[in-house]
Scaffold this motif. Sequence first.
Motif, short mmCIF file in Angstrom:
data_model
loop_
_atom_site.label_atom_id
_atom_site.label_comp_id
_atom_site.label_asym_id
_atom_site.label_seq_id
_atom_site.Cartn_x
_atom_site.Cartn_y
_atom_site.Cartn_z
N MET A 1 0.85 -1.20 0.00
CA MET A 1 0.00 0.00 0.00
C MET A 1 0.89 1.25 0.00
SD MET A 1 -3.32 0.79 0.19
CE MET A 1 -4.29 2.25 0.52
N ALA A 2 0.71 2.05 -1.00
CA ALA A 2 1.54 3.25 -1.12
C ALA A 2 1.23 4.26 -0.01
CB ALA A 2 1.30 3.90 -2.49
N GLN A 3 2.28 4.89 0.48
CA GLN A 3 2.11 5.94 1.49
C GLN A 3 1.61 7.23 0.83
OE1 GLN A 3 5.82 7.32 3.12
NE2 GLN A 3 4.85 8.61 4.67
N ILE A 4 0.69 7.90 1.50
CA ILE A 4 0.21 9.19 1.00
C ILE A 4 1.05 10.31 1.61
CG2 ILE A 4 -1.73 10.83 1.01
CD1 ILE A 4 -3.60 8.41 0.83
N LEU A 5 1.63 11.14 0.78
CA LEU A 5 2.36 12.31 1.25
C LEU A 5 1.34 13.45 1.30
CD1 LEU A 5 5.48 11.84 -1.07
CD2 LEU A 5 5.21 11.04 1.28
N ASP A 6 0.90 13.73 2.50
CA ASP A 6 -0.28 14.58 2.70
C ASP A 6 0.11 16.06 2.78
OD1 ASP A 6 -2.50 15.93 3.72
OD2 ASP A 6 -3.18 14.19 4.86
N GLY A 7 -0.31 16.80 1.79
CA GLY A 7 0.02 18.23 1.72
C GLY A 7 -0.52 19.01 2.91
N LYS A 8 -1.69 18.61 3.39
CA LYS A 8 -2.29 19.34 4.51
C LYS A 8 -1.46 19.16 5.79
CE LYS A 8 -6.40 17.46 3.71
NZ LYS A 8 -6.16 16.84 2.40
N VAL A 9 -0.91 17.98 5.97
CA VAL A 9 -0.04 17.71 7.12
C VAL A 9 1.22 18.57 7.03
CG1 VAL A 9 1.44 15.94 8.19
CG2 VAL A 9 -0.91 15.37 7.50
N VAL A 10 1.79 18.64 5.82
CA VAL A 10 3.00 19.44 5.61
C VAL A 10 2.70 20.92 5.88
CG1 VAL A 10 4.74 20.16 3.92
CG2 VAL A 10 3.91 17.79 3.93
N ALA B 1 -0.97 3.98 -11.16
CA ALA B 1 0.47 4.25 -11.07
C ALA B 1 0.82 4.70 -9.66
CB ALA B 1 0.87 5.33 -12.08
N ALA B 2 0.01 5.58 -9.09
CA ALA B 2 0.25 6.07 -7.73
C ALA B 2 0.26 4.90 -6.74
CB ALA B 2 -0.82 7.09 -7.34
N GLN B 3 -0.70 3.99 -6.90
CA GLN B 3 -0.80 2.86 -5.97
C GLN B 3 0.40 1.93 -6.05
OE1 GLN B 3 -2.67 2.57 -3.46
NE2 GLN B 3 -3.75 4.46 -4.03
N LYS B 4 1.06 1.91 -7.18
CA LYS B 4 2.21 1.02 -7.39
C LYS B 4 3.47 1.54 -6.69
CE LYS B 4 4.53 -1.15 -11.34
NZ LYS B 4 4.69 -1.07 -12.81
N ALA B 5 3.51 2.86 -6.43
CA ALA B 5 4.73 3.50 -5.91
C ALA B 5 4.89 3.28 -4.40
CB ALA B 5 4.70 4.99 -6.22
N ARG B 6 6.04 3.67 -3.89
CA ARG B 6 6.27 3.63 -2.45
C ARG B 6 5.46 4.71 -1.76
NH1 ARG B 6 10.33 5.95 1.03
NH2 ARG B 6 11.82 6.51 -0.59
N ALA B 7 5.39 5.88 -2.36
CA ALA B 7 4.68 7.01 -1.76
C ALA B 7 4.31 7.99 -2.86
CB ALA B 7 5.58 7.70 -0.74
N TYR B 8 3.24 8.77 -2.63
CA TYR B 8 2.81 9.73 -3.65
C TYR B 8 2.05 10.87 -3.01
CZ TYR B 8 -1.91 7.79 -3.28
OH TYR B 8 -3.13 7.40 -2.81
N GLY C 1 1.85 6.98 -16.38
CA GLY C 1 1.11 5.72 -16.30
C GLY C 1 1.84 4.68 -15.47
N GLU C 2 1.22 3.50 -15.38
CA GLU C 2 1.76 2.44 -14.54
C GLU C 2 3.16 2.01 -14.96
OE1 GLU C 2 -0.09 -1.64 -12.64
OE2 GLU C 2 -1.11 -0.67 -14.32
N THR C 3 3.44 2.06 -16.28
CA THR C 3 4.75 1.61 -16.77
C THR C 3 5.87 2.58 -16.41
OG1 THR C 3 4.37 2.73 -18.88
CG2 THR C 3 3.72 0.41 -18.75
N PHE C 4 5.53 3.75 -15.88
CA PHE C 4 6.54 4.74 -15.51
C PHE C 4 7.09 4.47 -14.09
CE2 PHE C 4 6.01 8.60 -18.40
CZ PHE C 4 5.25 7.94 -19.35
N VAL C 5 6.37 3.66 -13.35
CA VAL C 5 6.57 3.64 -11.90
C VAL C 5 7.15 2.32 -11.42
CG1 VAL C 5 5.29 3.81 -9.71
CG2 VAL C 5 4.72 5.33 -11.60
#
Lengths: 282, 282
Positions: free
Chosen positions: B1-10, B247-254, B216-220
């Motif tokens: 499960m990709a981590q969400i980098l939350d702008g509101k938290v930042v 693609a976002a779901q495939k990454a470590r974080a987004y 897209g997914e092939t980028f990640v």
Amino acid sequence: MAQILDGKVVAAALTEQLKNDVQKLKDRGVFPCLAIVRVGERGDDLAYERGATKRAAAAGLEVKQFALPAEASQDELLAVIAKINADASIHGCLIFMPLPKQIDEAAVRAALAPEKDVDGITAASQAGVYSDKSVGFPPCTPSACMEIIKHYQIELKGANAVVFGRSLVVGRPLAMMLLGQHATVTICHTKTRDAAAVARGADVLLAAVGHAGAVGETFVTPDQVLIDVGINVNAEGKLCGDVAPEAAQKARAYTPVPGGVGSVTTTVLAKHVIEAARRTLD
Amino acid sequence: MAQILDGKVVAAALTEQLKNDVQKLKDRGVFPCLAIVRVGERGDDLAYERGATKRAAAAGLEVKQFALPAEASQDELLAVIAKINADASIHGCLIFMPLPKQIDEAAVRAALAPEKDVDGITAASQAGVYSDKSVGFPPCTPSACMEIIKHYQIELKGANAVVFGRSLVVGRPLAMMLLGQHATVTICHTKTRDAAAVARGADVLLAAVGHAGAVGETFVTPDQVLIDVGINVNAEGKLCGDVAPEAAQKARAYTPVPGGVGSVTTTVLAKHVIEAARRTLD
């Protein structure tokens, strides 16, 4: 056998073109003129000044020399720059750097009129090269790299260009100019992880590292073009670039040192002066 | 499960820090103040103005609004800017772009005092970000990307950072700021050959392309961090970024859109104003 990208050939061809450009300007009453400002008598500066003067003359430019003693004050230098700024018969100005310690280099950079900044030392020129606008000029060395690439018709659009070095004099402006020609640009430096692997991904590899042999055989593939900006002295006391000799031989084409990029910079300086003169007609 | 980098938290964490910085300045008699200049009543501008004003207030800044009618002349706008430049109680100035057709944007950019240019619109700010000097400011959007990276302690030194997009508002300044943090930086664009392959080489992939699903997914790869600068409207009429959901779901974080980079920009604007105020004490 790797092709040699001969700086002297590029400089000669460019000079022919510049002679035409100068003639056209003279026909319109504009006589392109370069001012060279030197503080002190450093051997490097004197050698470059001789080269630049010869090249400028070959292209039909006028050159005015402003030589100050090594102990000249900042105010004396600023007065010379103010005079050059105000002189409409001077179109471009080269100021040798580094300057002696008593002079604040930042103040000197800020003093030069951006439209006469033919070697890219002002903030206006930096913003110009960064934003891909015709304001001021990039430094002559990265411009010389681009002239070699253009002369030998090396395709940049969509090519992977890898720049080693991130200085304001070479690496950064080179990256921006390659981007302007639609290359995919990677900027590497001392902190780059596995530089050899990044380098092998390049179609065009541009080295501005500043030490002999920095680009070794493992960096290079047989399809690559190598542009070597380094000017170093090797263990035998001979001039050499950043690219190791065996690496250069492995590539498709390379610029030798000496006789590569360095042989084009003074011609590029003349080109910038002519363009500065042409812009006065806009 | 990709981590969400939350702008509101930042943004919330950064606001806490800014409140301290503002208090320190107030203790020294400096009351950081932002001027917002708007011509006309575009919905986007009004929404951003509300957000920026709220954020600025949360950090303890003063805000002065300068609203001109849509048909305001260039001279009227330049007069407002001259007033802001001359007013020592104003430390930073945001001017909404694009401006109406009757106004020359270049003249407006040139008119603003670089030290008050908190959104990086002047040539001085461009030269500053390009040369990695504290002159002016980068635009707020790339600064927001860097804040997210810093907050989530994403290592940049020696990392491969790939930037999609080469605009002066995002791509170029982002590349320079990543370089300043010692990443190896690759700049891609529409002419890039096999963008997916270049993207897969990234440790940190930053997308500022401007169309939905561009990444897209092939980028990640599963080890990647994705920073999504795009703000687009998808086929269902919903806000979305440049990165496709799979693609976002495939990454470590987004960074999500909305709720990612865009949630940090107004806080960064406040940060720039505070820094501009601090510089007046140097």
